[in-house]
Write an enzyme that holds these catalytic residues in place. Structure first.
Site, mmCIF file in Angstrom:
data_model
loop_
_atom_site.group_PDB
_atom_site.id
_atom_site.type_symbol
_atom_site.label_atom_id
_atom_site.label_comp_id
_atom_site.label_asym_id
_atom_site.label_seq_id
_atom_site.Cartn_x
_atom_site.Cartn_y
_atom_site.Cartn_z
ATOM 1 N N ASP A 64 44.421 -42.733 69.229
ATOM 2 C CA ASP A 64 43.986 -42.242 67.911
ATOM 3 C C ASP A 64 45.087 -41.489 67.164
ATOM 4 O OD1 ASP A 64 41.362 -43.188 67.571
ATOM 5 O OD2 ASP A 64 40.480 -41.532 68.716
ATOM 6 N N ARG A 89 41.909 -36.422 72.625
ATOM 7 C CA ARG A 89 42.878 -36.303 71.536
ATOM 8 C C ARG A 89 43.711 -35.019 71.616
ATOM 9 N NH1 ARG A 89 41.143 -38.103 65.670
ATOM 10 N NH2 ARG A 89 43.418 -38.231 65.625
ATOM 11 N N ARG A 134 32.999 -31.705 64.231
ATOM 12 C CA ARG A 134 34.293 -31.496 64.891
ATOM 13 C C ARG A 134 34.802 -30.058 64.730
ATOM 14 N NH1 ARG A 134 36.820 -36.576 65.886
ATOM 15 N NH2 ARG A 134 35.151 -38.014 66.417
ATOM 16 N N HIS A 163 33.812 -36.501 59.945
ATOM 17 C CA HIS A 163 34.896 -35.705 59.352
ATOM 18 C C HIS A 163 34.635 -35.614 57.842
ATOM 19 C CE1 HIS A 163 38.232 -36.599 62.571
ATOM 20 N NE2 HIS A 163 37.832 -35.347 62.686
ATOM 21 N N CYS A 260 42.611 -41.142 56.781
ATOM 22 C CA CYS A 260 42.795 -40.753 58.187
ATOM 23 C C CYS A 260 44.226 -40.997 58.649
ATOM 24 C CB CYS A 260 41.861 -41.543 59.094
ATOM 25 S SG CYS A 260 40.125 -41.275 58.809
#
Ligand code: ARG
Length: 268
Positions: A64, A89, A134, A163, A260
């Protein structure tokens, strides 16, 4: 329109090996070459518009890492590091912070969970900050202390829009502080806050949000967004923006789009 500086990470090691959002299905095959080609087209759009793109070296085992927006938040030359919610991540955060320190930014490691510009979006008056999936609320306060800009806390309620940058885009343009967003992605109270602060915002349709059309990158005039978000492109055109379509279908399999893949580096 001023020129922008962006940081991107080539999806050399892109994969969907785990599922940390509803878009990710590890049983669906990924075409890495196609992902790289689509990503390269996005990078070339930015440079074609006159923007500068820096690249951070992709790290094997971090599929990612292509989603550079999550790596930090950079305003006025100050970089607030990420601290990822999911352990998969976690190693991305120091990698991005090192890059930013080497590039001369004033770096600050995060003590609170936050996923960078995925959940912290900058308008000329505010930092819009999301929580719910998140980023922790405590990170919003840390961001306000660090940047000295008013931080507006918003609550996301739909797991597909995990997000802030999947549900809201800052257009940074003709209306000064214009945004586009999907109201239903936010709690009723957060919807009222957004309506008060941005009474002339563009309200996106559910269909355009569902192709991550709101995961867009505006430079004040152009708005780079999913080619599938035709309705949103029309709304933008009506407001005087120039939509620039891009196809990132491979990266969509991980729940990511143009924004992103793009960390804006705002200098002092
Ligand atoms: N698979 C990634 C995750 O779930 C996608 C991140 C997308 N980035 C973004 N800025 N919305 O964390």
């Amino acid at each position: 329109m001023e020129t922008r500086r962006y940081l991107m990470c080539r999806p050399t090691h892109f994969a969907v090996h785990y599922a940390i959002n509803p878009w990710m299905d590890p049983s669906v095959p990924i075409d890495v070459d196609l992902a790289v080609a689509q990503w390269t087209a996005l990078r070339d759009i930015y440079t074609g518009l006159g923007h500068t793109v820096d690249e951070i070296e992709p790290i094997p085992g971090l599929p990612d890492m292509v989603f550079a927006a999550n790596g930090a938040t950079v305003i006025d030359g100050v970089a607030y590091g990420a601290l990822f919610r999911h352990p998969e991540r976690a190693p991305e955060a120091p990698a991005y912070l090192h890059w930013l320190a080497d590039a001369g930014f004033d770096t600050h490691a995060a003590k609170e969970v936050n996923e960078g510009e995925g959940d912290l979006l900058v308008t000329d008056r505010f930092v819009l900050a999301a929580t719910g999936f998140r980023t922790d609320l405590a990170a919003h306060a840390q961001a306000q202390e660090l940047f000295g800009r008013p931080v507006i806390s918003l609550r996301l309620v739909d797991p597909r829009y995990y997000h802030l940058d999947t549900a809201l885009t800052t257009l940074d343009g003709v209306d000064g502080h214009a945004i586009a967003y999907l109201p239903d992605a936010f709690s009723p109270s957060s919807q009222r806050v957004l309506a008060q602060l941005f009474p002339d915002a563009i309200l996106a349709s559910a269909a355009d949000a569902a192709v991550l059309g709101l995961n867009a990158v505006g430079d004040g005039h152009h708005v780079v967004l999913s080619a599938q978000a035709a309705g949103l492109a029309r709304q933008l055109r009506e407001r005087g923006y120039l939509p620039v379509p891009v196809d990132l279908s491979e990266l969509l399999k991980a729940g990511g789009g143009a924004k992103c893949c793009t960390l804006e580096l705002r200098s002092a």
